[in-house]
Design an enzyme around this catalytic site. Structure first.
Site, short mmCIF file in Angstrom:
data_model
loop_
_atom_site.label_atom_id
_atom_site.label_comp_id
_atom_site.label_asym_id
_atom_site.label_seq_id
_atom_site.Cartn_x
_atom_site.Cartn_y
_atom_site.Cartn_z
N ALA A 198 -3.89 -1.57 7.47
CA ALA A 198 -5.42 -1.10 6.78
C ALA A 198 -5.99 -2.13 7.02
O ALA A 198 -7.64 -2.32 6.91
CB ALA A 198 -5.57 -2.04 5.04
N TYR A 226 5.33 8.33 6.64
CA TYR A 226 5.73 7.81 7.72
C TYR A 226 6.71 7.11 8.03
O TYR A 226 8.05 6.47 8.78
CB TYR A 226 5.59 6.04 7.24
N PRO A 243 -0.51 -5.08 6.97
CA PRO A 243 0.13 -5.16 4.95
C PRO A 243 0.69 -2.93 4.90
O PRO A 243 0.69 -2.73 5.41
CB PRO A 243 -1.00 -5.47 4.66
N ASN A 244 1.81 -3.79 4.05
CA ASN A 244 2.73 -3.02 3.86
C ASN A 244 3.50 -2.71 4.56
O ASN A 244 4.80 -1.34 4.44
CB ASN A 244 1.84 -1.17 2.97
N GLU A 271 -2.68 -0.19 20.71
CA GLU A 271 -2.87 -0.78 19.11
C GLU A 271 -2.76 0.51 18.59
O GLU A 271 -2.11 1.69 19.47
CB GLU A 271 -4.61 0.32 18.58
N ARG A 320 9.30 3.79 1.95
CA ARG A 320 8.21 4.49 0.58
C ARG A 320 7.63 5.56 1.59
O ARG A 320 7.71 5.38 2.55
CB ARG A 320 7.16 3.80 -0.25
N ARG A 370 -6.36 12.40 7.60
CA ARG A 370 -6.46 11.40 6.70
C ARG A 370 -8.23 11.43 6.79
O ARG A 370 -8.95 11.43 6.88
CB ARG A 370 -5.72 10.23 6.70
N HIS A 408 -0.75 3.72 15.63
CA HIS A 408 -0.93 4.33 14.10
C HIS A 408 1.00 5.08 13.79
O HIS A 408 0.38 5.75 14.79
CB HIS A 408 -2.01 4.55 13.40
N ASN A 460 0.19 -2.49 15.15
CA ASN A 460 -0.23 -1.78 14.09
C ASN A 460 -1.19 -2.59 13.19
O ASN A 460 -0.44 -2.94 12.07
CB ASN A 460 0.69 -0.90 13.74
O1 CA2 Z 1 -0.62 5.01 10.14
C1 CA2 Z 1 -0.17 4.29 9.96
O2 CA2 Z 1 0.18 3.38 11.51
C2 CA2 Z 1 -1.86 3.07 9.45
O3 CA2 Z 1 -2.03 1.85 10.51
C3 CA2 Z 1 -0.38 2.89 8.04
C4 CA2 Z 1 -1.75 1.91 7.16
C5 CA2 Z 1 -2.58 2.53 6.89
O4 CA2 Z 1 -2.98 1.46 6.04
C6 CA2 Z 1 -3.32 3.11 8.20
O5 CA2 Z 1 -4.64 3.89 7.72
C7 CA2 Z 1 -2.68 3.96 9.42
C8 CA2 Z 1 -0.57 1.71 6.03
C9 CA2 Z 1 0.34 1.09 5.93
C10 CA2 Z 1 1.15 1.02 4.75
O6 CA2 Z 1 2.72 1.01 5.25
C11 CA2 Z 1 3.18 1.79 4.05
C12 CA2 Z 1 4.85 2.05 4.99
C13 CA2 Z 1 5.73 3.00 4.59
C14 CA2 Z 1 5.40 3.25 2.74
C15 CA2 Z 1 4.51 2.82 2.18
C16 CA2 Z 1 3.51 2.37 3.66
#
Ligand code: CA2
Length: 144
Positions: A77, A24, A11-12, A98, A19, A107, A100, A74
């Site tokens: 969440a 990121y 997700p996201n 896996e 963003r 964090r 991230h 990846n």
């Molecule tokens: O660091 C990572 O790759 C995470 O898997 C990213 C997840 C977060 O919930 C994990 O704890 C760590 C969030 C992905 C959201 O991706 C976005 C990317 C750009 C802008 C907004 C959100």
């Protein structure tokens, strides 16, 4: 026939590069795919996918059982919440890495636990999108 690596994104992550660049970075999933293709060993191909739906990720893991030699994931969440993704990965026989983008251990504490790590053969965090390339190299080694 080429062996296919599935690169699954939760997700996201469709917003990658669009963003929160301070966390990121500026690169998009298209950049991730291009960079990963550049490091593929001979005889390997990849398929990169992203979904905001947990069930879709589970379905792709089931598909990987028949179609993929390894999985780079990846889970975003879902890493911290999803027993369903863990259960699906436990049915997959090949290597699972896996990844991230951010260093989850630097964090919030809720990001420190990963269900997926209970199945993963390797875990990468905090290398930015370069982590995907490292993960693909590792799958090529393990699935050779
Ligand atoms: O660091 C990572 O790759 C995470 O898997 C990213 C997840 C977060 O919930 C994990 O704890 C760590 C969030 C992905 C959201 O991706 C976005 C990317 C750009 C802008 C907004 C959100």
């Amino acid at each position: 026939m080429a062996k296919t690596i599935y690169i699954l994104n939760g997700p996201n992550l469709n917003l990658l590069g669009k963003r929160q660049p301070e966390i990121y970075g500026h690169d998009t999933l298209e950049d991730v795919e291009r960079n990963c293709r550049a490091v593929l060993a001979e005889g390997f191909d990849l398929k990169l996918m992203q979904s905001n739906w947990e069930g879709q990720i589970v379905d792709w893991i089931h598909e990987a059982r028949e179609q993929a030699c390894g999985i780079v994931i990846n889970p975003a969440a879902l890493t911290h919440t999803s027993v369903a993704v863990l259960d699906a990965l436990n049915t997959f026989v090949g290597p699972v890495i896996e990844i991230h983008i951010s260093n989850v251990h630097k964090r919030e504490s809720f990001r420190h636990h990963s269900y997926v790590s209970m199945r993963a053969d390797g875990v990468i965090a905090g290398l930015g999108i370069e982590g995907y390339e490292a993960a693909v190299r590792r799958v090529c080694t393990l699935a050779a």
